[in-house]
Design a protein around this motif. Sequence first.
Motif, mmCIF file in Angstrom:
data_model
loop_
_atom_site.group_PDB
_atom_site.id
_atom_site.type_symbol
_atom_site.label_atom_id
_atom_site.label_comp_id
_atom_site.label_asym_id
_atom_site.label_seq_id
_atom_site.Cartn_x
_atom_site.Cartn_y
_atom_site.Cartn_z
ATOM 1 N N TRP A 74 6.183 -2.976 14.352
ATOM 2 C CA TRP A 74 7.609 -3.283 14.512
ATOM 3 C C TRP A 74 8.109 -4.146 13.353
ATOM 4 O O TRP A 74 9.201 -3.918 12.831
ATOM 5 C CB TRP A 74 7.835 -4.015 15.828
ATOM 6 C CG TRP A 74 9.281 -4.330 16.060
ATOM 7 C CD1 TRP A 74 10.217 -3.529 16.650
ATOM 8 C CD2 TRP A 74 9.968 -5.530 15.672
ATOM 9 N NE1 TRP A 74 11.430 -4.149 16.669
ATOM 10 C CE2 TRP A 74 11.313 -5.383 16.063
ATOM 11 C CE3 TRP A 74 9.574 -6.706 15.040
ATOM 12 C CZ2 TRP A 74 12.272 -6.372 15.846
ATOM 13 C CZ3 TRP A 74 10.525 -7.685 14.805
ATOM 14 C CH2 TRP A 74 11.858 -7.524 15.213
ATOM 15 N N ALA A 75 7.329 -5.135 12.954
ATOM 16 C CA ALA A 75 7.743 -5.998 11.847
ATOM 17 C C ALA A 75 7.856 -5.211 10.551
ATOM 18 O O ALA A 75 8.756 -5.471 9.735
ATOM 19 C CB ALA A 75 6.761 -7.154 11.687
ATOM 20 N N TYR A 76 6.962 -4.253 10.345
ATOM 21 C CA TYR A 76 7.046 -3.397 9.152
ATOM 22 C C TYR A 76 8.357 -2.624 9.156
ATOM 23 O O TYR A 76 9.089 -2.584 8.146
ATOM 24 C CB TYR A 76 5.848 -2.448 9.135
ATOM 25 C CG TYR A 76 5.893 -1.410 8.041
ATOM 26 C CD1 TYR A 76 5.550 -1.727 6.741
ATOM 27 C CD2 TYR A 76 6.280 -0.103 8.321
ATOM 28 C CE1 TYR A 76 5.598 -0.771 5.734
ATOM 29 C CE2 TYR A 76 6.327 0.857 7.331
ATOM 30 C CZ TYR A 76 5.986 0.520 6.031
ATOM 31 O OH TYR A 76 6.038 1.468 5.038
ATOM 32 N N ALA A 77 8.675 -1.998 10.296
ATOM 33 C CA ALA A 77 9.913 -1.226 10.398
ATOM 34 C C ALA A 77 11.134 -2.128 10.254
ATOM 35 O O ALA A 77 12.102 -1.797 9.545
ATOM 36 C CB ALA A 77 9.955 -0.488 11.735
ATOM 37 N N LEU B 261 4.860 8.052 9.299
ATOM 38 C CA LEU B 261 4.149 7.136 8.417
ATOM 39 C C LEU B 261 3.085 6.343 9.183
ATOM 40 O O LEU B 261 2.010 6.043 8.641
ATOM 41 C CB LEU B 261 5.146 6.170 7.767
ATOM 42 C CG LEU B 261 4.590 5.196 6.728
ATOM 43 C CD1 LEU B 261 3.979 5.951 5.559
ATOM 44 C CD2 LEU B 261 5.683 4.260 6.236
ATOM 45 N N SER B 262 3.385 6.017 10.437
ATOM 46 C CA SER B 262 2.417 5.254 11.220
ATOM 47 C C SER B 262 1.110 6.028 11.407
ATOM 48 O O SER B 262 0.050 5.427 11.594
ATOM 49 C CB SER B 262 3.013 4.899 12.583
ATOM 50 O OG SER B 262 3.266 6.062 13.356
ATOM 51 N N LEU C 200 9.921 2.056 -0.369
ATOM 52 C CA LEU C 200 11.101 1.958 -1.221
ATOM 53 C C LEU C 200 12.071 3.092 -0.946
ATOM 54 O O LEU C 200 13.296 2.902 -0.960
ATOM 55 C CB LEU C 200 10.676 1.958 -2.692
ATOM 56 C CG LEU C 200 11.804 1.844 -3.725
ATOM 57 C CD1 LEU C 200 12.556 0.534 -3.539
ATOM 58 C CD2 LEU C 200 11.244 1.954 -5.146
ATOM 59 N N THR C 201 11.553 4.288 -0.685
ATOM 60 C CA THR C 201 12.409 5.426 -0.363
ATOM 61 C C THR C 201 13.226 5.154 0.895
ATOM 62 O O THR C 201 14.428 5.425 0.949
ATOM 63 C CB THR C 201 11.566 6.697 -0.176
ATOM 64 O OG1 THR C 201 10.845 6.964 -1.381
ATOM 65 C CG2 THR C 201 12.446 7.886 0.164
ATOM 66 N N PHE C 202 12.552 4.613 1.915
ATOM 67 C CA PHE C 202 13.255 4.288 3.144
ATOM 68 C C PHE C 202 14.327 3.225 2.900
ATOM 69 O O PHE C 202 15.442 3.316 3.413
ATOM 70 C CB PHE C 202 12.268 3.796 4.207
ATOM 71 C CG PHE C 202 11.450 4.898 4.826
ATOM 72 C CD1 PHE C 202 11.966 6.167 4.976
ATOM 73 C CD2 PHE C 202 10.154 4.657 5.247
ATOM 74 C CE1 PHE C 202 11.226 7.184 5.552
ATOM 75 C CE2 PHE C 202 9.392 5.662 5.819
ATOM 76 C CZ PHE C 202 9.928 6.934 5.972
ATOM 77 N N ARG D 119 0.838 -1.208 0.000
ATOM 78 C CA ARG D 119 0.000 0.000 0.000
ATOM 79 C C ARG D 119 0.868 1.251 0.000
ATOM 80 O O ARG D 119 0.556 2.226 -0.683
ATOM 81 C CB ARG D 119 -0.915 -0.022 1.239
ATOM 82 C CG ARG D 119 -1.722 1.258 1.437
ATOM 83 C CD ARG D 119 -2.732 1.450 0.311
ATOM 84 N NE ARG D 119 -3.506 2.658 0.478
ATOM 85 C CZ ARG D 119 -3.114 3.890 0.121
ATOM 86 N NH1 ARG D 119 -1.909 4.042 -0.440
ATOM 87 N NH2 ARG D 119 -3.900 4.922 0.305
ATOM 88 N N TYR D 120 1.943 1.227 0.741
ATOM 89 C CA TYR D 120 2.850 2.389 0.814
ATOM 90 C C TYR D 120 4.199 2.022 0.179
ATOM 91 O O TYR D 120 5.264 2.283 0.734
ATOM 92 C CB TYR D 120 3.049 2.810 2.270
ATOM 93 C CG TYR D 120 1.764 3.184 2.965
ATOM 94 C CD1 TYR D 120 1.163 4.417 2.738
ATOM 95 C CD2 TYR D 120 1.135 2.291 3.824
ATOM 96 C CE1 TYR D 120 -0.035 4.755 3.363
ATOM 97 C CE2 TYR D 120 -0.058 2.616 4.445
ATOM 98 C CZ TYR D 120 -0.638 3.848 4.214
ATOM 99 O OH TYR D 120 -1.823 4.181 4.825
ATOM 100 N N ARG D 121 4.129 1.434 -1.011
ATOM 101 C CA ARG D 121 5.324 0.864 -1.634
ATOM 102 C C ARG D 121 6.372 1.902 -1.993
ATOM 103 O O ARG D 121 7.571 1.664 -1.839
ATOM 104 C CB ARG D 121 4.954 0.037 -2.857
ATOM 105 C CG ARG D 121 4.080 0.727 -3.880
ATOM 106 C CD ARG D 121 3.625 -0.265 -4.951
ATOM 107 N NE ARG D 121 2.697 0.309 -5.918
ATOM 108 C CZ ARG D 121 1.381 0.402 -5.727
ATOM 109 N NH1 ARG D 121 0.842 -0.039 -4.587
ATOM 110 N NH2 ARG D 121 0.587 0.924 -6.637
#
Length: 416
Positions: A338-341, A312-313, A34-36, A28-30
């Motif tokens: 946490w898993a996303y980060a 972002l959260s 990707l930037t990160f 959804r926030y690809r």
Amino acid sequence: MLLPALAAGIAVLWGFRPQALVGALLWRYRWTSLTFVLLIAVSVGIGVGLIAQERGLRKGTARAAEKFDLIVAAPGSEITMLFAAVYLQPSDVPLLSGAVYDEIASNEQVDLAAPIAFGDSYRDSPVIGTTAQFIGHLAGDLAEGRMFAGTLEAVAGSRVDLALGTSITPAHGVGDSAEEDAHAGHEITIVGKMPPTGSPWDRAILVPVESVWEVHGLAKGHAPEQKDQIGPPFDPDYFPGTPAILVRAEELWANYALRSEFTRSDTMAFFPGAVLAQLHALMGDIRQVMSVMAVLTQVLVAAGVLTGLIILSRLFARRLALLRALGAPRRFVFAVVWAYAATLIVTGSLAGLAVGWVAVRVISSVVTARTDILVTATLSWPEFHLIAAFVSLTVLLALLPAFMTMSRHIITDLRA
């Protein structure tokens, strides 16, 4: 170094399977994700690339000097003579007399005493006067052609862009101050080429030392009745002088004895490796500074990424609030964030390995072209340790935005 990250992952994810939701958030926030990832990859890659490059440069300079057992020169700066005789950096230094050379060459412990005479050039290649024995010691058998047999013949280094049979006229001096017409009429023909040595000598043109003396109107190192002879033995009475002498003994202990014997008021004897070790010690301090700078840079990047994750959260706070309203435990939401980060951090760090590998290749080629020292840097355990430490640190810091998201008020986020 990865144990803290693994322990945090087990503690946070125990009993939950947030992979599907994490994958949905990533998609959804690809572009943001990707930037990160790219930001982390560039930071990690440049940091480990610079540190690996420093190690590669140390190995390259040591490799270039390994054939130079002992250098004898006139008293002065050892570092200056190291750069002049080993790395062929232009220097104006005093000459050693024929008597000194004869004393060194006739020493029973000396296996090789080769004069190294510099000061002329052709384009960007230094023209060095020496002996055939020195070329054999430096590079072994020739890659092409044959050894020079007269004062008007030369052997070129592997990176000299001159074909066999090409005739050149050396200039007096090096660089912009070189006098192009000073040696007009003294043509030298390339008759052989050395194999690559990984040192600045790959771009040098080597001629008999008698050629250097002859073109400057000096005696040729031999009595008049031996005017066609090249190479040792030299006659001290007709030896015009040389800036440096490479000395090699058959036994290691003899090199130390020779250094002690020829370290006196009129001569300076030193091991290039020992002087290089002093420079490497200085580079070791620079390496520590570079390591600290790399770590600080990555910490700043990590702080920026975590700040971005906190922001972002907020974008998917409503979705997470809906999960909680449907009955998801707080710790499940904590695990998702946490898993996303952690996914972004680990992916970016792994991509940083690829960036670092490319950076090392590019920087090595640039340094090799600039210095003529073959630099072959590779990523090794120190770089992997740095990346592992970065991953553990940032993964632990990622607990903060996860905790902040878990602590948000459900009603407020649903209304928003």
